[in-house]
Design a protein around this motif. Structure first.
Motif, PDB file in Angstrom:
ATOM      1  N   VAL A  56      93.018 -29.201 -60.325  1.00 38.45           N
ATOM      2  CA  VAL A  56      93.875 -29.993 -59.541  1.00 38.45           C
ATOM      3  C   VAL A  56      93.322 -31.346 -59.221  1.00 38.45           C
ATOM      4  CG1 VAL A  56      95.672 -29.980 -57.852  1.00 38.45           C
ATOM      5  CG2 VAL A  56      95.291 -27.853 -58.956  1.00 38.45           C
ATOM      6  N   ASN A  57      92.326 -31.285 -58.659  1.00 40.26           N
ATOM      7  CA  ASN A  57      91.759 -32.536 -58.260  1.00 40.26           C
ATOM      8  C   ASN A  57      91.560 -33.547 -59.376  1.00 40.26           C
ATOM      9  OD1 ASN A  57      91.362 -31.455 -55.532  1.00 40.26           O
ATOM     10  ND2 ASN A  57      89.061 -31.138 -55.919  1.00 40.26           N
ATOM     11  N   LEU A  58      91.055 -32.887 -60.499  1.00 40.86           N
ATOM     12  CA  LEU A  58      90.860 -34.024 -61.598  1.00 40.86           C
ATOM     13  C   LEU A  58      92.392 -34.393 -62.229  1.00 40.86           C
ATOM     14  CD1 LEU A  58      89.414 -34.768 -64.159  1.00 40.86           C
ATOM     15  CD2 LEU A  58      89.584 -32.655 -65.352  1.00 40.86           C
ATOM     16  N   VAL A  59      93.404 -33.325 -62.353  1.00 38.56           N
ATOM     17  CA  VAL A  59      94.491 -34.054 -62.701  1.00 38.56           C
ATOM     18  C   VAL A  59      95.023 -35.014 -61.463  1.00 38.56           C
ATOM     19  CG1 VAL A  59      96.971 -33.487 -63.053  1.00 38.56           C
ATOM     20  CG2 VAL A  59      95.151 -31.923 -63.941  1.00 38.56           C
ATOM     21  N   ALA A  60      94.932 -34.849 -60.257  1.00 35.99           N
ATOM     22  CA  ALA A  60      95.386 -35.749 -59.360  1.00 35.99           C
ATOM     23  C   ALA A  60      94.512 -37.203 -59.411  1.00 35.99           C
ATOM     24  CB  ALA A  60      95.130 -35.211 -57.808  1.00 35.99           C
ATOM     25  N   ALA A  61      93.247 -37.039 -59.805  1.00 37.27           N
ATOM     26  CA  ALA A  61      92.492 -38.313 -59.768  1.00 37.27           C
ATOM     27  C   ALA A  61      92.986 -39.013 -61.019  1.00 37.27           C
ATOM     28  CB  ALA A  61      90.984 -37.873 -59.929  1.00 37.27           C
ATOM     29  N   VAL A  62      93.369 -38.486 -62.068  1.00 35.94           N
ATOM     30  CA  VAL A  62      93.868 -39.084 -63.460  1.00 35.94           C
ATOM     31  C   VAL A  62      95.157 -39.755 -62.826  1.00 35.94           C
ATOM     32  CG1 VAL A  62      94.834 -38.734 -65.489  1.00 35.94           C
ATOM     33  CG2 VAL A  62      92.701 -37.644 -65.037  1.00 35.94           C
ATOM     34  N   VAL A  63      96.117 -38.870 -62.345  1.00 36.54           N
ATOM     35  CA  VAL A  63      97.369 -39.484 -61.752  1.00 36.54           C
ATOM     36  C   VAL A  63      97.164 -40.581 -60.780  1.00 36.54           C
ATOM     37  CG1 VAL A  63      99.437 -39.080 -60.502  1.00 36.54           C
ATOM     38  CG2 VAL A  63      98.682 -37.364 -62.071  1.00 36.54           C
ATOM     39  N   ALA A  64      96.081 -40.599 -59.946  1.00 38.25           N
ATOM     40  CA  ALA A  64      95.864 -41.737 -59.068  1.00 38.25           C
ATOM     41  C   ALA A  64      95.434 -43.047 -59.909  1.00 38.25           C
ATOM     42  CB  ALA A  64      94.523 -41.348 -58.063  1.00 38.25           C
ATOM     43  N   LEU A  65      94.679 -42.865 -60.694  1.00 39.89           N
ATOM     44  CA  LEU A  65      94.307 -44.132 -61.730  1.00 39.89           C
ATOM     45  C   LEU A  65      95.477 -44.751 -62.512  1.00 39.89           C
ATOM     46  CD1 LEU A  65      92.035 -45.757 -63.113  1.00 39.89           C
ATOM     47  CD2 LEU A  65      92.043 -44.005 -64.824  1.00 39.89           C
ATOM     48  N   ILE A  66      96.374 -43.836 -62.716  1.00 37.31           N
ATOM     49  CA  ILE A  66      97.694 -44.549 -63.499  1.00 37.31           C
ATOM     50  C   ILE A  66      98.418 -45.266 -62.322  1.00 37.31           C
ATOM     51  CG2 ILE A  66      99.838 -43.998 -64.611  1.00 37.31           C
ATOM     52  CD1 ILE A  66      98.263 -41.448 -65.628  1.00 37.31           C
ATOM     53  N   TYR A  88     103.064 -44.051 -54.035  1.00 36.55           N
ATOM     54  CA  TYR A  88     103.730 -42.942 -53.184  1.00 36.55           C
ATOM     55  C   TYR A  88     104.025 -41.983 -54.334  1.00 36.55           C
ATOM     56  CZ  TYR A  88     104.055 -46.273 -49.379  1.00 36.55           C
ATOM     57  OH  TYR A  88     103.929 -47.124 -48.287  1.00 36.55           O
ATOM     58  N   PHE A  89     104.419 -42.229 -55.532  1.00 35.23           N
ATOM     59  CA  PHE A  89     104.953 -41.243 -56.427  1.00 35.23           C
ATOM     60  C   PHE A  89     103.313 -40.447 -56.784  1.00 35.23           C
ATOM     61  CE2 PHE A  89     107.905 -44.202 -57.306  1.00 35.23           C
ATOM     62  CZ  PHE A  89     109.238 -43.440 -57.283  1.00 35.23           C
ATOM     63  N   SER A  90     102.232 -41.091 -56.669  1.00 37.43           N
ATOM     64  CA  SER A  90     101.060 -40.560 -57.172  1.00 37.43           C
ATOM     65  C   SER A  90     100.807 -39.436 -55.943  1.00 37.43           C
ATOM     66  CB  SER A  90      99.738 -41.279 -57.267  1.00 37.43           C
ATOM     67  OG  SER A  90      98.711 -40.896 -56.945  1.00 37.43           O
ATOM     68  N   ALA A  91     100.946 -39.806 -54.634  1.00 34.68           N
ATOM     69  CA  ALA A  91     100.737 -38.909 -53.506  1.00 34.68           C
ATOM     70  C   ALA A  91     101.622 -37.723 -53.612  1.00 34.68           C
ATOM     71  CB  ALA A  91     100.992 -39.660 -52.135  1.00 34.68           C
ATOM     72  N   LEU A 135      79.033 -33.010 -53.365  1.00 34.84           N
ATOM     73  CA  LEU A 135      79.619 -33.991 -54.036  1.00 34.84           C
ATOM     74  C   LEU A 135      81.014 -34.231 -53.616  1.00 34.84           C
ATOM     75  CD1 LEU A 135      78.440 -32.839 -57.557  1.00 34.84           C
ATOM     76  CD2 LEU A 135      77.616 -35.111 -56.385  1.00 34.84           C
ATOM     77  N   ASN A 136      81.752 -33.385 -53.462  1.00 36.82           N
ATOM     78  CA  ASN A 136      83.287 -33.645 -52.955  1.00 36.82           C
ATOM     79  C   ASN A 136      83.150 -34.274 -51.707  1.00 36.82           C
ATOM     80  OD1 ASN A 136      84.640 -32.873 -55.068  1.00 36.82           O
ATOM     81  ND2 ASN A 136      84.916 -30.659 -54.627  1.00 36.82           N
ATOM     82  N   GLY A 137      82.387 -33.769 -50.655  1.00 39.20           N
ATOM     83  CA  GLY A 137      82.497 -34.295 -49.290  1.00 39.20           C
ATOM     84  C   GLY A 137      82.133 -35.854 -49.432  1.00 39.20           C
ATOM     85  N   GLY A 138      80.895 -36.137 -50.157  1.00 38.52           N
ATOM     86  CA  GLY A 138      80.556 -37.734 -50.410  1.00 38.52           C
ATOM     87  C   GLY A 138      81.493 -38.415 -50.897  1.00 38.52           C
ATOM     88  N   VAL A 139      82.296 -38.015 -51.857  1.00 37.99           N
ATOM     89  CA  VAL A 139      83.465 -38.912 -52.442  1.00 37.99           C
ATOM     90  C   VAL A 139      84.488 -38.826 -51.571  1.00 37.99           C
ATOM     91  CG1 VAL A 139      84.989 -39.100 -54.389  1.00 37.99           C
ATOM     92  CG2 VAL A 139      82.686 -38.173 -54.785  1.00 37.99           C
ATOM     93  N   ALA A 140      84.884 -37.805 -50.946  1.00 36.56           N
ATOM     94  CA  ALA A 140      86.035 -37.958 -50.129  1.00 36.56           C
ATOM     95  C   ALA A 140      85.789 -38.841 -49.050  1.00 36.56           C
ATOM     96  CB  ALA A 140      86.351 -36.308 -49.397  1.00 36.56           C
ATOM     97  N   ASP A 158      94.115 -38.842 -52.258  1.00 34.28           N
ATOM     98  CA  ASP A 158      92.892 -38.195 -53.150  1.00 34.28           C
ATOM     99  C   ASP A 158      91.742 -37.659 -52.130  1.00 34.28           C
ATOM    100  OD1 ASP A 158      92.248 -37.225 -55.537  1.00 34.28           O
ATOM    101  OD2 ASP A 158      91.374 -39.228 -56.244  1.00 34.28           O
ATOM    102  N   GLY A 159      91.480 -38.495 -51.147  1.00 36.10           N
ATOM    103  CA  GLY A 159      90.375 -38.329 -50.167  1.00 36.10           C
ATOM    104  C   GLY A 159      90.723 -37.008 -49.427  1.00 36.10           C
ATOM    105  N   LYS A 160      91.794 -36.903 -48.885  1.00 34.67           N
ATOM    106  CA  LYS A 160      92.187 -35.751 -48.034  1.00 34.67           C
ATOM    107  C   LYS A 160      92.252 -34.572 -48.961  1.00 34.67           C
ATOM    108  CE  LYS A 160      95.369 -38.102 -44.802  1.00 34.67           C
ATOM    109  NZ  LYS A 160      96.911 -38.482 -44.432  1.00 34.67           N
ATOM    110  N   HIS A 161      92.669 -34.697 -50.230  1.00 35.33           N
ATOM    111  CA  HIS A 161      92.517 -33.407 -51.142  1.00 35.33           C
ATOM    112  C   HIS A 161      91.387 -33.036 -51.198  1.00 35.33           C
ATOM    113  CE1 HIS A 161      94.217 -31.749 -55.137  1.00 35.33           C
ATOM    114  NE2 HIS A 161      93.620 -30.732 -54.208  1.00 35.33           N
TER     115      HIS A 161
END
Length: 328
Positions: A56-66, A88-91, A135-140, A158-161
């Motif tokens: 889900v993180n990956l899909v969310a990151a792609v949506v965030a990029l868009i 807001y639509f991304s979130a 890895l996730n914690g650093g990027v978050a 994305d960071g909260k996720h």
């Protein structure tokens, strides 16, 4: 009198935010590989749920990029205020995807609780999850910091996720570790179910924040304090303000206020004063778009168009429906 047509903030700042979405995508792919490997080695439903959330993180990151790409586009004749609300639509979509991930995790956990299985290779599997969590914690932390700095709800979401993913992994590590110590295999499923509940709570928070933005939520209190401090400092017996309203759209901030000036001022004097006011306000809040309405201070009609809901500018002893009195 109204200020010139609103302009969007520096587009380069928003375009630059896309690099953080790419960072999130790369890390999501790495963590999916790591956590899937850990699940394949251990057959732990808890680790499977952790890998599912990373997907889900990956899909969310792609949506965030868009979303960041769309939000960075300049205003056009059709979108005069730009497309900042795309964030807001991304979130909101990320919040919905969190619910899907939680449902899959909880259903899988129930099935495994009913039909427990022994876990294998726990030591190596848990070590892999620890690496993925770091890895996730650093990027978050990076996404949360940049999101707050640039007022990007997409990066904050994305960071909260990702931070939720870190908490999830910590809970699963604890649960799987206890399974190894106690031998109670159903504990793995119990922990996975608890993780699903925690993910749902995070999703509700993301949906609430994104929907409030789509509904033109007012600026934060700290921004209101900055704006009202400027307006109070400029207020005297001959000039005042009322009807302050604010809203935010992604990285953009908007305010409109009525400016009541001496009756004898010319249009040129009023215009020059408003230009200086807008420059001062934008100096305090760089992403602020200021809309003003010029009115004569002694005209009763100037006090009949105050919005029902507005931000108080002056103290409790000030009546916004009457002109200020001369100081003794």
């Amino acid at each position: 009198m109204t200020s010139p047509a609103p302009t969007t903030p520096d587009a380069r700042a928003r375009i630059d935010l896309r690099r953080y979405a790419w960072l999130s995508i790369v890390v999501a792919i790495l963590t999916i590989v790591l956590k899937t490997s850990a699940w394949a080695m251990t057959d732990s439903v808890g680790l499977l749920s952790d890998a599912a959330e990373s997907t889900v993180n990956l899909v969310a990151a792609v949506v965030a990029l868009i979303a960041l790409t769309v939000a960075a586009r300049p205003a056009t004749e059709r979108f005069l205020y730009g497309r900042a609300k795309a964030e807001y639509f991304s979130a909101a979509l990320e919040g919905l995807m969190i619910f899907v991930a939680a449902a899959v995790i909880m259903v899988t956990a129930v099935e495994r609780f009913i039909n427990p299985r022994p876990l294998e290779n726990l030591g190596v599997g848990l070590l892999i999850v620890v690496i993925a969590s770091l890895l996730n914690g650093g990027v978050a932390l990076v996404l949360l910091r940049v999101g707050r700095t640039h007022n990007s709800i997409t990066l904050r979401a994305d960071g909260k996720h990702l931070m939720t993913d870190v908490v999830t992994s910590a809970g699963i590590l604890l649960g799987v570790g206890l399974v190894a110590l106690t031998g109670w295999e159903r504990l793995d499923a119990v922990v996975a179910f608890a993780v699903g509940v925690n993910i749902i709570i995070t999703g509700i928070g993301l949906l609430r924040e994104s929907l409030s933005g789509l509904l033109d939520k007012a600026l934060p209190d700290e921004d209101h304090e900055i704006i009202t401090e400027v307006l109070r400092r400029r207020t005297d017996a001959t000039l005042t303000f009322h009807g302050l309203q604010t809203r935010e759209a992604g990285q953009q901030k908007f305010m409109n206020v009525h400016v009541l000036v001496p009756d004898e001022w010319t249009v040129k004097q009023g215009h020059d004063y408003i230009e200086g006011l807008e420059d001062e306000l934008r100096g305090c809040l760089p992403d602020l778009t200021v809309l003003t309405h010029l009115e004569p201070i002694s005209d009763p009609a100037s006090y009949e168009d105050i919005p029902a809901q507005h931000v108080p500018i002056h103290g409790d002893d000030h009546d916004p429906t009457r002109p200020p009195e001369e100081s003794p």
